[in-house]
Each structure stands twice: as C-alpha cells, then as structure tokens.
Write a protein that holds these residues in place. Structure first.
Motif, short mmCIF file in Angstrom:
data_model
loop_
_atom_site.label_atom_id
_atom_site.label_comp_id
_atom_site.label_asym_id
_atom_site.label_seq_id
_atom_site.Cartn_x
_atom_site.Cartn_y
_atom_site.Cartn_z
N VAL A 56 -2.34 -4.37 11.39
CA VAL A 56 -2.08 -3.35 10.25
C VAL A 56 -3.36 -2.63 10.01
O VAL A 56 -4.68 -2.92 10.46
CB VAL A 56 -1.68 -3.77 9.01
CG1 VAL A 56 -0.42 -4.77 9.15
CG2 VAL A 56 -2.95 -5.06 8.82
N HIS A 57 -2.91 -1.67 9.53
CA HIS A 57 -3.84 -0.89 8.58
C HIS A 57 -3.21 0.25 7.81
O HIS A 57 -2.73 0.62 8.04
CB HIS A 57 -4.85 -0.16 9.71
CG HIS A 57 -4.35 0.93 10.95
ND1 HIS A 57 -4.38 2.24 10.11
CD2 HIS A 57 -4.14 0.82 12.45
CE1 HIS A 57 -3.71 3.29 11.18
NE2 HIS A 57 -3.52 2.32 12.45
N PRO A 58 -4.52 1.25 6.54
CA PRO A 58 -4.27 1.47 6.35
C PRO A 58 -3.46 3.30 6.43
O PRO A 58 -3.46 3.49 7.94
CB PRO A 58 -5.70 2.44 5.71
CG PRO A 58 -6.24 1.68 5.73
CD PRO A 58 -6.23 0.51 7.08
N LEU A 59 -2.40 3.83 6.02
CA LEU A 59 -1.46 4.85 6.29
C LEU A 59 -1.16 5.64 5.34
O LEU A 59 -1.69 5.06 3.93
CB LEU A 59 -0.44 4.51 6.59
CG LEU A 59 0.22 2.75 7.60
CD1 LEU A 59 1.16 2.33 7.75
CD2 LEU A 59 -0.48 3.57 9.11
N ASP A 71 -0.91 9.44 -2.62
CA ASP A 71 -0.31 8.71 -4.01
C ASP A 71 0.48 6.90 -3.27
O ASP A 71 0.46 6.25 -3.77
CB ASP A 71 0.67 8.67 -4.59
CG ASP A 71 -0.26 10.00 -5.26
OD1 ASP A 71 -1.05 10.10 -5.40
OD2 ASP A 71 0.71 10.62 -6.68
N GLU A 72 1.68 7.25 -2.16
CA GLU A 72 1.81 6.08 -1.53
C GLU A 72 1.24 5.37 -0.59
O GLU A 72 1.44 4.65 0.31
CB GLU A 72 3.49 6.29 -0.98
CG GLU A 72 3.96 6.86 -2.03
CD GLU A 72 4.72 5.49 -3.30
OE1 GLU A 72 4.17 4.83 -3.05
OE2 GLU A 72 4.74 6.43 -4.34
N ALA A 73 -0.17 5.81 -0.22
CA ALA A 73 -0.52 4.87 0.77
C ALA A 73 -0.98 3.05 0.57
O ALA A 73 -0.48 3.02 -0.14
CB ALA A 73 -2.68 5.66 0.65
N LEU A 74 -0.94 3.20 1.63
CA LEU A 74 -0.57 1.59 2.11
C LEU A 74 -1.04 0.72 3.59
O LEU A 74 -2.21 1.87 4.01
CB LEU A 74 0.47 1.32 2.20
CG LEU A 74 1.80 1.71 3.39
CD1 LEU A 74 2.63 0.64 3.09
CD2 LEU A 74 1.86 2.52 3.77
#
Length: 293
Positions: A171-174, A197-200
């Motif tokens: 995983v990593h930020p998206l 706003d929906e970064a995860l």
C-alpha cells in the motif's frame, strides 16, 4: 446534478484575508455537492462540507503537498502563517489553493485519456515512499476493502475476494477520487489534478481499477477501454501490479458498491437527484451486476 448552496460569507472572507492575505467578494466556480469553491483573484477558496473533521482535511492536504513536490500537475493547498492549511469557520473547513485555468478533462478525447493514465502513474510513483500517519477518518474508497460485508449490493464472494487481495497487497497513499471531474485540461492536454479530499492509503491497484472504470466509461462487461487505460498507466511505470480480468472487475465492483452507499447517504441527507442522476445511478448498478466474474 444539484449543487449545494454554500455562500462565501463575510466571516469566511475575513478568515481568508487574515490567514492567507487574500481579499475580495469571490466568484462561485462550477461543482460541489456538499462544498463549494470560489475564485478570489489568483486563488481558489474551498469551503468544505459542514462538520467535516479538520484533521482529516489536513491529512488529505498533506498527501497533495507530497505529490506536488515532484509532479507539477498536482495542485497543493497554500499554507497559513502557522504552517497549517485549514481554518474552520462556522463548522466548515476553509482551504486556499492556487487558481488553475482550465476545464474538466474529457473522456471523449483519447489524448487526454492517455495523459490521465500516465499522470496517475506519476502520482503513484511520487507517493510510493511517502509514509503519512494514519488517516484520522476512513476514506470513501477504503471502507470494505478488508472484506467487511456491505448492506448495499451485498456480495459475499466479492467480500472474500477483497479480503484475500488486500491481505497481501502493498500500500501507499493515493488520490482517492481520480476521475475527469478532478482533472483540468487546457488546449487539449491534462494540466492539473485537484480535490484530494478522498486521499487514502491503499493498494495502488484499487485506484488504477477505479480510474479505468471512470475514464473508459465502462457500462457493461466490455473491458477493452479499461485495459487500454491500464496499459497506458503501466507504460508510464505506475506502481500497481498487473491485473488479470478478475482482479480488474472486482476492484471496479468495489468502487461501484461504494458509490451505491454514497448515493443512499445523499438521499438520506435530503439531496434531490434529477432524472439524469437517477438514470446514471441505475446504469452504474447494472454495471456492478454485469461485471460479476
């Protein structure tokens, strides 16, 4: 589409002047179901959803800042004097962003579609080694990735598949909401990625499949356009692993199921959808069923 009536109040203008140094009445920009954006000279003031957690907004903004260090198209927020990027006014998070002149990217233009795929790959590479703290609140796309059952469009087989897939995926930020409405184009080319706003933090394959669904405008079982988008992404060296057809459609179906949840929340909140909205929703739910492996 019905957009929210969110005014740029005197209190918000005063906060923007005091914290960022920009003054003016503002011009409402297009879009915004729960929030609004106003042009104020050469910046954009974004007024976020009522009672949205400012810590989560700050976290998402940090992902944008990290991406913008190496990807010029990634638009990052401007900082206040104290180093933060969010100010709360009357229960709404206020942020200020550089103005980028352009229009929504077009999924009808193969050049822009290819550029969108390649930009996504570069964003993923830029964020691959970024290690933010845990997101204060779960994002729209993250819920259910662990295989937790969904009351909307229940599908135990999809739940089991997601649990197995995410259990071993890196995983990593998206970006989290990568579609044409969050990209700007000018002169026929994609120039900016907006709205983080929906970064995860999640497997990059999740966002690649979601973006392929959007940009290829998948509305049935034909994956030709989605495969083309994925190939363009990999040609640019994106971090996601190659996806077989089952993985591609199951991750698309996860996105569609999350949209069904969001639609129900919007209805419960009192949002009045027009006939075009309702037809689009029905088509997306049909696609969820048609894509079932």
């Amino acid at each position: 589409m019905i957009y929210a009536d969110v005014p740029l109040t005197e209190d918000i203008r005063a906060a923007v002047a005091a914290e960022w140094g920009y003054k003016g009445d503002g011009e409402r920009l297009f879009g915004g179901e729960e929030s609004a954006a106003y042009r104020l000279g050469d910046v954009v003031v974004r007024i976020g959803a009522l009672n949205r957690d400012p810590a989560t907004v700050e976290w998402c903004n940090g992902i944008a800042v990290a991406a913008a260090r190496t990807v010029p198209e990634a638009v990052a927020p401007l900082h206040r004097a104290n180093g933060e990027t969010v100010a709360m006014v009357a229960g709404r998070p206020i942020t200020v962003w550089p103005l980028v002149e352009g229009q929504w990217a077009s999924i009808e233009d193969p050049i822009q579609m290819a550029e969108a795929a390649r930009l996504l790959a570069r964003l993923h590479r830029a964020l691959a080694d970024h290690r933010p703290p845990p997101r204060p609140e779960p994002s729209f796309l993250a819920i259910g990735l662990d295989g937790a059952p969904s009351a909307e469009l229940p599908d135990p087989e999809l739940d089991r598949w997601l649990a197995e897939f995410t259990g071993s995926a890196r995983v990593h930020p998206l970006h989290g909401d990568y579609y044409e409405g969050n990209l700007l184009a000018r002169g026929g080319h994609v120039i900016a990625a907006l709205d983080w706003d929906e970064a995860l933090v999640a497997p990059p394959e999740v966002e690649l499949a979601s973006a392929a669904l959007e940009f290829a405008d998948v509305s049935g079982a034909d994956l030709t356009g989605a495969r083309w988008f994925v190939d363009e992404y990999h040609a640019e060296g994106g971090t996601a692993d190659r996806l077989d057809d089952i993985a591609l459609v199951q991750l698309m179906r996860h996105r569609l199921r999350r949209e069904a949840v969001y639609f129900g929340i919007a209805v419960a909140r009192g949002v009045q959808h027009d006939e075009d909205d309702l037809a689009y929703h029905r088509q997306r739910m049909d696609t969820f069923r048609l894509l079932r492996p």
